[in-house]
Scaffold this motif. Structure first.
Motif, PDB file in Angstrom:
ATOM      1  N   ASP A 131       0.840  -1.188   0.000  1.00 55.39           N
ATOM      2  CA  ASP A 131       0.000   0.000   0.000  1.00 55.39           C
ATOM      3  C   ASP A 131       0.882   1.247   0.000  1.00 55.39           C
ATOM      4  N   ALA A 132       0.481   2.261  -0.777  1.00 58.57           N
ATOM      5  CA  ALA A 132       1.325   3.442  -0.967  1.00 58.57           C
ATOM      6  C   ALA A 132       1.537   4.246   0.306  1.00 58.57           C
ATOM      7  N   TRP A 133       0.675   4.065   1.304  1.00 61.81           N
ATOM      8  CA  TRP A 133       0.853   4.835   2.536  1.00 61.81           C
ATOM      9  C   TRP A 133       1.977   4.278   3.408  1.00 61.81           C
ATOM     10  N   HIS A 134       2.367   3.019   3.203  1.00 58.15           N
ATOM     11  CA  HIS A 134       3.499   2.406   3.916  1.00 58.15           C
ATOM     12  C   HIS A 134       3.328   2.441   5.436  1.00 58.15           C
ATOM     13  N   VAL A 135       2.129   2.069   5.885  1.00 57.28           N
ATOM     14  CA  VAL A 135       1.890   1.867   7.311  1.00 57.28           C
ATOM     15  C   VAL A 135       1.208   0.506   7.473  1.00 57.28           C
ATOM     16  N   PRO A 136       1.924  -0.576   7.209  1.00 55.09           N
ATOM     17  CA  PRO A 136       1.293  -1.902   7.293  1.00 55.09           C
ATOM     18  C   PRO A 136       0.869  -2.210   8.724  1.00 55.09           C
ATOM     19  N   GLY A 137      -0.262  -2.877   8.847  1.00 57.14           N
ATOM     20  CA  GLY A 137      -0.734  -3.228  10.171  1.00 57.14           C
ATOM     21  C   GLY A 137      -2.200  -3.597  10.170  1.00 57.14           C
ATOM     22  N   VAL A 138      -2.702  -3.929  11.340  1.00 54.99           N
ATOM     23  CA  VAL A 138      -4.109  -4.255  11.537  1.00 54.99           C
ATOM     24  C   VAL A 138      -4.770  -3.032  12.163  1.00 54.99           C
ATOM     25  N   TYR A 139      -5.730  -2.456  11.452  1.00 48.09           N
ATOM     26  CA  TYR A 139      -6.347  -1.220  11.901  1.00 48.09           C
ATOM     27  C   TYR A 139      -7.754  -1.500  12.409  1.00 48.09           C
ATOM     28  N   PRO A 140      -8.081  -0.998  13.599  1.00 54.99           N
ATOM     29  CA  PRO A 140      -9.307  -1.420  14.286  1.00 54.99           C
ATOM     30  C   PRO A 140     -10.557  -0.786  13.696  1.00 54.99           C
ATOM     31  N   ALA A 141     -11.687  -1.366  14.077  1.00 54.99           N
ATOM     32  CA  ALA A 141     -12.992  -0.854  13.670  1.00 54.99           C
ATOM     33  C   ALA A 141     -13.289   0.456  14.395  1.00 54.99           C
ATOM     34  N   TRP A 142     -14.182   1.227  13.809  1.00 52.68           N
ATOM     35  CA  TRP A 142     -14.679   2.448  14.453  1.00 52.68           C
ATOM     36  C   TRP A 142     -15.427   2.048  15.720  1.00 52.68           C
ATOM     37  N   ASP A 143     -15.010   2.617  16.820  1.00 57.56           N
ATOM     38  CA  ASP A 143     -15.597   2.259  18.120  1.00 57.56           C
ATOM     39  C   ASP A 143     -16.246   3.505  18.707  1.00 57.56           C
ATOM     40  N   LEU A 144     -17.395   3.882  18.169  1.00 54.12           N
ATOM     41  CA  LEU A 144     -18.069   5.110  18.563  1.00 54.12           C
ATOM     42  C   LEU A 144     -18.387   5.130  20.055  1.00 54.12           C
ATOM     43  N   GLY A 145     -18.848   3.989  20.597  1.00 50.83           N
ATOM     44  CA  GLY A 145     -19.234   3.948  22.001  1.00 50.83           C
ATOM     45  C   GLY A 145     -18.097   3.647  22.952  1.00 50.83           C
ATOM     46  N   GLY A 146     -16.890   3.378  22.421  1.00 51.32           N
ATOM     47  CA  GLY A 146     -15.761   3.040  23.279  1.00 51.32           C
ATOM     48  C   GLY A 146     -15.961   1.757  24.047  1.00 51.32           C
ATOM     49  N   ASN A 147     -16.733   0.815  23.463  1.00 51.53           N
ATOM     50  CA  ASN A 147     -17.067  -0.416  24.181  1.00 51.53           C
ATOM     51  C   ASN A 147     -16.556  -1.667  23.484  1.00 51.53           C
ATOM     52  N   GLY A 148     -15.501  -1.500  22.673  1.00 51.36           N
ATOM     53  CA  GLY A 148     -14.898  -2.678  22.062  1.00 51.36           C
ATOM     54  C   GLY A 148     -15.275  -2.854  20.605  1.00 51.36           C
ATOM     55  N   PRO A 149     -14.742  -3.906  19.977  1.00 50.13           N
ATOM     56  CA  PRO A 149     -14.897  -4.066  18.525  1.00 50.13           C
ATOM     57  C   PRO A 149     -16.301  -4.433  18.071  1.00 50.13           C
ATOM     58  N   ALA A 150     -17.138  -5.006  18.935  1.00 49.39           N
ATOM     59  CA  ALA A 150     -18.497  -5.352  18.529  1.00 49.39           C
ATOM     60  C   ALA A 150     -19.333  -4.077  18.385  1.00 49.39           C
ATOM     61  N   PHE A 151     -20.234  -4.057  17.410  1.00 48.86           N
ATOM     62  CA  PHE A 151     -21.065  -2.882  17.157  1.00 48.86           C
ATOM     63  C   PHE A 151     -22.415  -3.050  17.846  1.00 48.86           C
ATOM     64  N   ASP A 152     -22.738  -2.105  18.770  1.00 47.49           N
ATOM     65  CA  ASP A 152     -24.065  -2.136  19.374  1.00 47.49           C
ATOM     66  C   ASP A 152     -25.050  -1.433  18.440  1.00 47.49           C
ATOM     67  N   ASP A 153     -26.316  -1.335  18.852  1.00 48.94           N
ATOM     68  CA  ASP A 153     -27.345  -0.791  17.973  1.00 48.94           C
ATOM     69  C   ASP A 153     -27.064   0.660  17.599  1.00 48.94           C
ATOM     70  N   ALA A 154     -26.648   1.468  18.579  1.00 53.40           N
ATOM     71  CA  ALA A 154     -26.380   2.878  18.288  1.00 53.40           C
ATOM     72  C   ALA A 154     -25.222   3.023  17.308  1.00 53.40           C
ATOM     73  N   GLU A 155     -24.200   2.187  17.465  1.00 51.36           N
ATOM     74  CA  GLU A 155     -23.062   2.252  16.547  1.00 51.36           C
ATOM     75  C   GLU A 155     -23.461   1.818  15.142  1.00 51.36           C
ATOM     76  N   ARG A 156     -24.286   0.782  15.041  1.00 49.17           N
ATOM     77  CA  ARG A 156     -24.772   0.367  13.724  1.00 49.17           C
ATOM     78  C   ARG A 156     -25.607   1.479  13.076  1.00 49.17           C
ATOM     79  N   ALA A 157     -26.442   2.129  13.875  1.00 55.98           N
ATOM     80  CA  ALA A 157     -27.240   3.227  13.339  1.00 55.98           C
ATOM     81  C   ALA A 157     -26.348   4.375  12.869  1.00 55.98           C
ATOM     82  N   ALA A 158     -25.251   4.643  13.591  1.00 60.63           N
ATOM     83  CA  ALA A 158     -24.315   5.684  13.177  1.00 60.63           C
ATOM     84  C   ALA A 158     -23.665   5.336  11.844  1.00 60.63           C
TER      85      ALA A 158
END
Length: 670
Positions: free
Chosen positions: A163-190
């Motif tokens: 990738d041209a950005w040259h920052v290889p790695g595992v990048y996490p999911a958006w965690d709107l609620g700050g409650n971990g990688p699983a998406f709750d209902d509010a996060e899914r709605a967002a």
């Protein structure tokens, strides 16, 4: 550090939307490189998808006089790589403190961060705005079947060193609620709210905005013949990525004009929600903005600000629209615009327009795809007092609707274009339309994009019809739609052909050829529409020409024509070639005259062109033509002026005609 690599086209562009402040979030795993721009590929190599690099021009990225000093006599090489004149590049570096050159001499920008991110939408409102069942959040498609794709990637992604950005790695999911990688209902709605807003921004184009990863084959373009490809907008709260790519906080970044490049190395745009206050509105605006860069768009700003923040309810997508509910693509139709590029035309180099809807009853969702698009649908038999409503299904429409109720012969009976304005950051009022049915009978409905506010000298106090585009639904509960059409029954006519235009002072005469068929029902009217401005003339079915007045001298216009019969409206014709209205130059100020003996030296200020360049000036002494000179002259010497009192005037001429004589200057020759 924010940065942008230029494409092979002649574009001075920024690819970073640097807004927001960084919130404290848990660290995320990633093998990030040191801060700074990724490896740049020279423009001449990027077109072929290779990664061979020329010799570097700078040891480190630099801007201003430091870059110019280090470049020295290599300034022309850097200018050539950016497809600009050396003088223009030097001026840019001296005058714009955000402009930088990377080591290959390619332009990028370092943008300031904002300190006032927009608020997060409350959970209850998020859930009410969900566009689909929450279980479908990661399988949303705005246009399934389209060959082009914009992937909104919010559930995590792994990059490698290719990738041209040259920052290889595992990048996490958006965690709107700050409650971990699983998406709750509010996060899914967002996520659904972001998808809805971005989908609306690209609704006029044949592209699928999706939350479902199509895999490598759906995003990477393998050959010039490969029609299936797209970009990834990676929404991740990774602080290591933000630090490595931005250095200072930034809301997102992207390469410019890379959407259709071969391979997939450059087609990831980054959006950092932690730098955007975790606001779905801000994430959506940043996503469309960054994807806009990949489609070749520059920033919309002013002489004082790199990003225009809009006015009233409106802002340009390529400016900053976090606090404005109506954001649209732009061509600089606002006061003080620093960028007049045609966003829609540039996007169209990568994305085709969405196909127009066929005539007949309105579909579940229809689309206005251009300022000239006027959709006409049959409503069937309607009851007096019932109401036909036209509204956008999007949580944040780009489309301001003007709707008209038509009789079967195409006559306009009722028009609705409400006054529009701002309710809050994501909601505007007055974008929908409602049409009251005046009497029992058969009706059609016509839908188009509307503007709001006066347009003076090409500047709008609200917004114009230029990018008032997007999705809409027609609801007519008091109407009984016609049954499915008989294949042998009449249809709307095909488009008129042969549209030509000639321009005069403040007007244009448009001519056309009637459609090759009438669809089995006689053509009852023609509609002629200008772009820009949306000036419209409606004429009878026998008309083959029309004159549109009130056009701005000096502005290029194109015109399209549609035909209407009892069934509906034809598609818009192909646009005419552009024509530019012009008038004779305006009257000049009195000239300056100095007299020495019988010789008079006459000077004047240049005349203001009135749509056509000045081609010459004429000096009149006591009403007689004394000298006629080229447009580059600003003074003449008139010898042998007779004794006595004289008046001296000047006229200017262009291809249209000659201006009124200037105010007079009186001289006395002794």
């Amino acid at each position: 550090m924010h940065h942008v690599v230029r494409a092979a086209s002649a574009r001075v562009a920024s690819a970073v939307l640097a807004l927001g402040v960084v919130a404290a979030l848990p660290p995320t795993p990633a093998a990030a490189s040191p801060a700074g721009p990724p490896v740049a590929v020279p423009a001449e190599d990027r077109a072929t998808g290779t990664t061979d690099r020329d010799d570097p021009l700078l040891e480190d990225p630099a801007g201003g006089t430091a870059a110019l000093r280090e470049l020295g006599d290599r300034l022309p090489t850097a200018a050539r790589r950016n497809d600009v004149a050396p003088r223009d590049l030097a001026t840019l570096l001296r005058s714009d403190r955000t402009a930088r050159l990377d080591t290959d001499g390619l332009l990028f920008y370092v943008e300031p961060a904002a300190s006032d991110p927009p608020p997060v939408v409350p959970d209850g409102r998020l859930l009410r705005q969900a566009a689909a069942p929450l279980g479908d959040t990661f399988a949303l498609h705005s246009n399934p079947g389209a060959s082009r794709t914009i992937l909104i990637d919010v559930d995590g992604h792994t990059t490698d060193d290719e990738d041209a950005w040259h920052v290889p790695g595992v990048y996490p999911a958006w965690d709107l609620g700050g409650n971990g990688p699983a998406f709750d209902d509010a996060e899914r709605a967002a996520v659904q709210l972001v998808w809805s807003m971005v989908s609306e921004d690209f609704a006029a184009y044949d592209v699928d905005v999706t939350t479902q990863d199509p895999g490598r084959a759906g995003l990477e373009r393998d050959s010039p013949e490969d029609p299936t490809y797209g970009v990834r907008a990676l929404v991740t709260p990774s602080d290591p990525a933000l630090s490595a790519l931005c250095g200072d906080p930034c809301g997102g970044l992207a390469y410019v004009d890379v959407f259709s490049l071969l391979g997939g190395d450059y087609q990831t745009a980054w959006v950092f929600p932690q730098a955007l206050g975790q606001s779905p509105k801000a994430v959506a605006e940043a996503t469309s903005h960054e994807v806009g860069h990949t489609l070749g768009l520059d920033h919309d700003g002013t002489a004082r600000d790199a990003y225009y923040g809009g006015h009233g309810a409106w802002a340009p997508i390529m400016g900053v629209g976090y606090g404005r509910p109506l954001t649209q693509w732009s061509r600089g139709e606002y006061a003080g615009a620093s960028n007049r590029e045609d966003d829609l035309a540039l996007i169209g180099k990568h994305l085709p327009r969405r196909a127009d809807e066929p005539p007949g009853p309105p579909p579940a969702t229809a689309y206005v795809t251009s300022a000239a698009d006027r959709d006409t649908f049959t409503l069937g038999q309607c009851s007096a007092g019932s109401v036909v409503t036209v509204r956008s299904p999007s949580a944040s429409p780009d489309l301001d609707v003007v709707a008209r109720l038509l009789s079967p012969d195409g006559s306009v009976l009722v028009t609705d274009d409400p006054v529009a304005g701002r309710t809050d950051d994501t909601r505007a009022y007055g974008l929908d339309a409602a049409l009251g049915v005046p009497a029992d009978g058969r009706y059609l409905v016509e839908v188009a994009g509307a503007g709001s506010g006066a347009v003076v000298d090409g500047v709008s106090a609200g917004w114009t019809t230029y990018a008032s585009l997007g999705a809409y639904d027609v609801e007519a509960p008091g109407c009984d739609p016609d049954p499915a059409p008989d294949p042998d029954a009449a249809t709307a006519p095909p488009a008129p052909t042969g549209v030509t235009a000639t321009a005069g002072p403040g007007r244009a005469r448009v001519s056309w050829t009637a459609p090759t068929a009438d669809g089995g029902s006689p053509v009852t009217s023609y509609s002629v529409t200008s772009t820009p401005g949306g000036a419209t003339a409606v004429l009878g079915g026998d008309a083959r020409s029309a004159t549109l007045s009130g056009l701005a001298n000096g502005t290029p216009y194109r015109f399209v024509v549609t035909a209407v019969n009892a069934v509906g409206s034809s598609p818009a014709s192909a646009a005419s070639a552009p024509v530019t209205p012009a008038a004779a130059p305006v009257r000049m100020a009195a000239p300056g005259v100095s007299v020495r003996g019988t010789t008079a030296t006459v000077t004047w200020r240049p005349a203001a062109a009135n749509g056509a360049p000045v081609t010459g000036y004429t000096v009149l002494v006591s009403g007689e033509r004394s000298r006629q000179v080229a447009a580059t002259r600003r003074a003449v010497v008139v010898k042998g002026v007779s004794r006595g009192r004289h008046t001296v005037r000047v006229t200017a001429t262009n291809r249209v005609g000659t201006s009124p004589a200037s105010a007079a200057t009186t001289i006395r020759v002794r």
